[in-house]
Enzyme design. Structure first.
Site, PDB file in Angstrom:
ATOM      1  N   CYS A  96      -4.395   7.982   7.923  1.00 24.85           N
ATOM      2  CA  CYS A  96      -3.049   8.041   7.360  1.00 24.85           C
ATOM      3  C   CYS A  96      -2.885   9.332   6.574  1.00 24.85           C
ATOM      4  O   CYS A  96      -3.824   9.780   5.906  1.00 24.85           O
ATOM      5  CB  CYS A  96      -2.865   6.831   6.439  1.00 24.85           C
ATOM      6  SG  CYS A  96      -1.224   6.713   5.720  1.00 24.85           S
ATOM      7  N   GLU A 141       3.126   2.519  11.405  1.00 28.33           N
ATOM      8  CA  GLU A 141       4.304   3.024  10.680  1.00 28.33           C
ATOM      9  C   GLU A 141       5.199   1.886  10.172  1.00 28.33           C
ATOM     10  O   GLU A 141       5.738   1.967   9.071  1.00 28.33           O
ATOM     11  CB  GLU A 141       5.106   3.992  11.561  1.00 28.33           C
ATOM     12  CG  GLU A 141       4.329   5.213  12.068  1.00 28.33           C
ATOM     13  CD  GLU A 141       3.622   6.024  10.996  1.00 28.33           C
ATOM     14  OE1 GLU A 141       4.016   5.948   9.808  1.00 28.33           O
ATOM     15  OE2 GLU A 141       2.653   6.720  11.331  1.00 28.33           O
ATOM     16  N   HIS A 144       3.961   0.435   6.995  1.00 24.97           N
ATOM     17  CA  HIS A 144       4.340   1.210   5.800  1.00 24.97           C
ATOM     18  C   HIS A 144       5.644   0.685   5.189  1.00 24.97           C
ATOM     19  O   HIS A 144       5.809   0.684   3.975  1.00 24.97           O
ATOM     20  CB  HIS A 144       4.560   2.687   6.158  1.00 24.97           C
ATOM     21  CG  HIS A 144       3.322   3.531   6.079  1.00 24.97           C
ATOM     22  ND1 HIS A 144       2.612   3.719   4.914  1.00 24.97           N
ATOM     23  CD2 HIS A 144       2.688   4.263   7.019  1.00 24.97           C
ATOM     24  CE1 HIS A 144       1.590   4.525   5.153  1.00 24.97           C
ATOM     25  NE2 HIS A 144       1.603   4.871   6.420  1.00 24.97           N
TER      26      HIS A 144
HETATM   27 ZN   LIG Z   1       0.235   6.080   7.350  1.00 19.38          ZN
END
Ligand SMILES: [Zn+2]
Length: 182
Positions: A96, A141, A144
Site C-alpha cells: 500500500c 481500494e 480503504h
Molecule cells: Zn492502499
C-alpha cells in the site's frame, strides 16, 4: 491539479469510513479525481509502485478510487460497491502507498463484481478476476473506503517483509512484477 501528500499508516483518517458521493458533478469531486490521478502518477514515477489509490489516502472521506492498470487509460470509480464475491479465495502479495516499506500476503476473493459510477454519473458494472490482478486491486481500494487496510487481511504474519526483501525474493512472481515503469 495537484500532487497531494499520501497519508501514512497511523494517520487516523485511514481508519474512517467514507461517505457516498451525492453530487458527482460537483467541482470538488472533479478536483478530487484529478488530484488522485496526479498523486498516483507521481508515486508511480518516483517509486515504481502504484496501481490504485483511494480518496482517504489523500485525506478526503468520499467514496472515490482511482486505478491505473498497465497499458490502460486512467480509471476513476465513484461509489464503487462489491455486489458479488466468489466463495473461492486466493492468497496474494499486497502492499500500500500508505506503508510502502512493507509487503505481505493477504487473502482475497478470487472474483468480484463491482458496481460504480463514472465521472459523468453513469452506472457501470465490472466483473473482475485474476486478469490484470483486477479483483484483488478493487478489493484493496474499496477496503480503504471502509477504513480497512491490507495489514488487516494478512493471512500469516510471518509473510510480512521489507520492500527490499520482497523485491529480491518475491516480486517476479507477484502482481507487482509488471508494475514498474508503466
Ligand atoms: Zn492502499
Amino acid at each position: 491539479m495537484a500532487v497531494r501528500t499520501v497519508r501514512q499508516l497511523g494517520d487516523p483518517v485511514l481508519r474512517e469510513k467514507c461517505q457516498e458521493v451525492e453530487d458527482i458533478s460537483a467541482p470538488e469531486i472533479r478536483a478530487l479525481v484529478a488530484d488522485l490521478q496526479d498523486t498516483l502518477a507521481y508515486w508511480r514515477k518516483t517509486t515504481g509502485y502504484g496501481r490504485g489509490i483511494a480518496a482517504p489516502q489523500i485525506g478526503v472521506l468520499q467514496r472515490v478510487i482511482f486505478l491505473r492498470l498497465p497499458g490502460e487509460d486512467p480509471w476513476a470509480l465513484i461509489n464503487p460497491k462489491i455486489i458479488e464475491a466468489s466463495a473461492e479465495r486466493i492468497v496474494v502479495w499486497d502492499a500500500c502507498l500508505s506503508f510502502l516499506s512493507i509487503f505481505m500476503q493477504v487473502e482475497r476473493n478470487r472474483h468480484v463484481t463491482v458496481q460504480y459510477q463514472d465521472v459523468q454519473g453513469n452506472q457501470h458494472e465490472v466483473q473482475a478476476g485474476e486478469l490484470r490482478d483486477l479483483s484483488e486491486l478493487l478489493q484493496h481500494e474499496i477496503d480503504h473506503l471502509n477504513g480497512i487496510l491490507c495489514i488487516d487481511r494478512v493471512t500469516d504474519l510471518k509473510t510480512v517483509c521489507t520492500k527490499e526483501e520482497f523485491e529480491k525474493r518475491y516480486r517476479a512472481a507477484s502482481p507487482y512484477a509488471v508494475s514498474a515503469g508503466q
